[in-house]
Design a protein around this motif. Structure first.
Motif, mmCIF file in Angstrom:
data_model
loop_
_atom_site.group_PDB
_atom_site.id
_atom_site.type_symbol
_atom_site.label_atom_id
_atom_site.label_comp_id
_atom_site.label_asym_id
_atom_site.label_seq_id
_atom_site.Cartn_x
_atom_site.Cartn_y
_atom_site.Cartn_z
ATOM 1 N N LEU A 1 1.424 -1.517 -0.333
ATOM 2 C CA LEU A 1 0.906 -1.164 0.985
ATOM 3 C C LEU A 1 -0.194 -0.109 0.872
ATOM 4 O O LEU A 1 -1.256 -0.238 1.494
ATOM 5 C CB LEU A 1 2.040 -0.661 1.879
ATOM 6 N N PHE A 2 0.023 0.928 0.074
ATOM 7 C CA PHE A 2 -0.990 1.971 -0.121
ATOM 8 C C PHE A 2 -2.257 1.396 -0.741
ATOM 9 O O PHE A 2 -3.369 1.705 -0.315
ATOM 10 C CB PHE A 2 -0.444 3.085 -1.012
ATOM 11 N N ILE A 3 -2.090 0.568 -1.783
ATOM 12 C CA ILE A 3 -3.259 0.000 -2.464
ATOM 13 C C ILE A 3 -4.016 -0.931 -1.517
ATOM 14 O O ILE A 3 -5.253 -0.908 -1.455
ATOM 15 C CB ILE A 3 -2.820 -0.721 -3.754
ATOM 16 N N PHE A 4 -3.300 -1.743 -0.742
ATOM 17 C CA PHE A 4 -3.952 -2.646 0.206
ATOM 18 C C PHE A 4 -4.712 -1.861 1.276
ATOM 19 O O PHE A 4 -5.873 -2.156 1.561
ATOM 20 C CB PHE A 4 -2.916 -3.568 0.857
ATOM 21 N N LEU A 5 -4.067 -0.858 1.878
ATOM 22 C CA LEU A 5 -4.733 -0.067 2.913
ATOM 23 C C LEU A 5 -5.919 0.705 2.347
ATOM 24 O O LEU A 5 -6.974 0.795 2.987
ATOM 25 C CB LEU A 5 -3.752 0.903 3.566
ATOM 26 N N GLY A 6 -5.759 1.264 1.145
ATOM 27 C CA GLY A 6 -6.871 1.962 0.506
ATOM 28 C C GLY A 6 -8.037 1.029 0.234
ATOM 29 O O GLY A 6 -9.197 1.378 0.458
ATOM 30 N N GLY A 7 -7.745 -0.172 -0.244
ATOM 31 C CA GLY A 7 -8.806 -1.157 -0.478
ATOM 32 C C GLY A 7 -9.500 -1.577 0.801
ATOM 33 O O GLY A 7 -10.731 -1.720 0.847
ATOM 34 N N VAL B 1 6.910 -2.043 -2.784
ATOM 35 C CA VAL B 1 6.329 -2.396 -1.484
ATOM 36 C C VAL B 1 5.454 -1.262 -0.965
ATOM 37 O O VAL B 1 4.354 -1.485 -0.447
ATOM 38 C CB VAL B 1 7.449 -2.749 -0.467
ATOM 39 N N CYS B 2 5.918 -0.032 -1.132
ATOM 40 C CA CYS B 2 5.138 1.135 -0.708
ATOM 41 C C CYS B 2 3.818 1.192 -1.471
ATOM 42 O O CYS B 2 2.762 1.426 -0.890
ATOM 43 C CB CYS B 2 5.951 2.398 -0.927
ATOM 44 N N ALA B 3 3.867 0.973 -2.787
ATOM 45 C CA ALA B 3 2.656 1.030 -3.611
ATOM 46 C C ALA B 3 1.665 -0.059 -3.211
ATOM 47 O O ALA B 3 0.463 0.200 -3.075
ATOM 48 C CB ALA B 3 3.028 0.892 -5.081
ATOM 49 N N LEU C 1 -2.952 6.999 -5.403
ATOM 50 C CA LEU C 1 -1.567 7.328 -5.080
ATOM 51 C C LEU C 1 -0.688 6.081 -5.151
ATOM 52 O O LEU C 1 0.429 6.110 -5.669
ATOM 53 C CB LEU C 1 -1.485 7.978 -3.697
ATOM 54 N N GLY C 2 -1.203 4.969 -4.639
ATOM 55 C CA GLY C 2 -0.471 3.705 -4.732
ATOM 56 C C GLY C 2 -0.261 3.276 -6.170
ATOM 57 O O GLY C 2 0.809 2.763 -6.528
ATOM 58 N N ALA C 3 -1.258 3.496 -7.029
ATOM 59 C CA ALA C 3 -1.120 3.139 -8.447
ATOM 60 C C ALA C 3 -0.051 4.002 -9.120
ATOM 61 O O ALA C 3 0.752 3.498 -9.923
ATOM 62 C CB ALA C 3 -2.462 3.294 -9.155
ATOM 63 N N VAL C 4 -0.021 5.290 -8.800
ATOM 64 C CA VAL C 4 1.002 6.176 -9.367
ATOM 65 C C VAL C 4 2.387 5.743 -8.921
ATOM 66 O O VAL C 4 3.334 5.696 -9.721
ATOM 67 C CB VAL C 4 0.718 7.651 -8.963
ATOM 68 N N ILE C 5 2.531 5.384 -7.659
ATOM 69 C CA ILE C 5 3.827 4.930 -7.139
ATOM 70 C C ILE C 5 4.216 3.609 -7.788
ATOM 71 O O ILE C 5 5.388 3.374 -8.098
ATOM 72 C CB ILE C 5 3.787 4.824 -5.604
#
Length: 157
Positions: free
Chosen positions: A16-22, A12-14, A55-59
């Motif tokens: 969220l990061f990928i969505f916000l980054g996009g 879920v964290c990943a 960072l989201g991809a790494v997570i």
């Protein structure tokens, strides 16, 4: 072979990061990007968005490889005192001035711990206020109002 599973917390964290980054990357594309030597207003937000996506991809990779512990107790008291403190500072620094705003912000944030005692909180807030005043006023020479217009004249020394 091990079945394919994703750790829910990190997944879920990943996402969220990928969505916000996009989202922020798409928003920054509406601005002029420029080059690394002549950065436009959209350059830095785009770089930060790409870092957030990476960072989201790494997570996400970590979520697929390892299973983590479930989310435990949520420190509601900490959130109720820490999160509003900088908002309080931003809303009051012009009206109260730098010194009272720093003092009250530190006082609010200090009660995030259940073990904090009032006298300790007052000493901590006063020490932090003195330190911030010395650093920002004398060491850095930043011009700011020490006491604002919301305070009565007799209160300001």
């Amino acid at each position: 072979m091990k079945p394919f599973t994703i750790d829910t917390t990190n997944g879920v964290c990943a996402v969220l990061f990928i969505f916000l980054g996009g989202f922020f990357a798409a928003q920054s594309l509406g601005l002029e990007i420029g080059t690394a030597f002549r950065m436009g207003p959209g350059y830095f937000p785009l770089v930060l968005a790409i870092v957030l996506i990476l960072l989201g991809a790494v997570i996400l990779v970590d979520a697929v490889r390892f299973e983590s512990e479930p989310i435990g107790h949520i420190a509601w008291r900490g959130m109720l005192f820490i999160l509003p403190a900088p908002i309080f500072f931003g809303l009051t620094v012009r009206g109260l001035g730098f010194i009272p705003s720093i003092f009250l912000t530190a006082l609010i944030a200090s009660f995030a711990s259940g073990r904090m005692r009032p006298l300790t909180a007052l000493v901590l807030s006063a020490s932090l206020t003195l330190f911030a005043f010395l650093v920002f006023s004398y060491a850095l020479g930043l011009p700011f109002r020490r006491f604002g217009p919301w305070l009565p004249p007799w209160l300001v020394l």
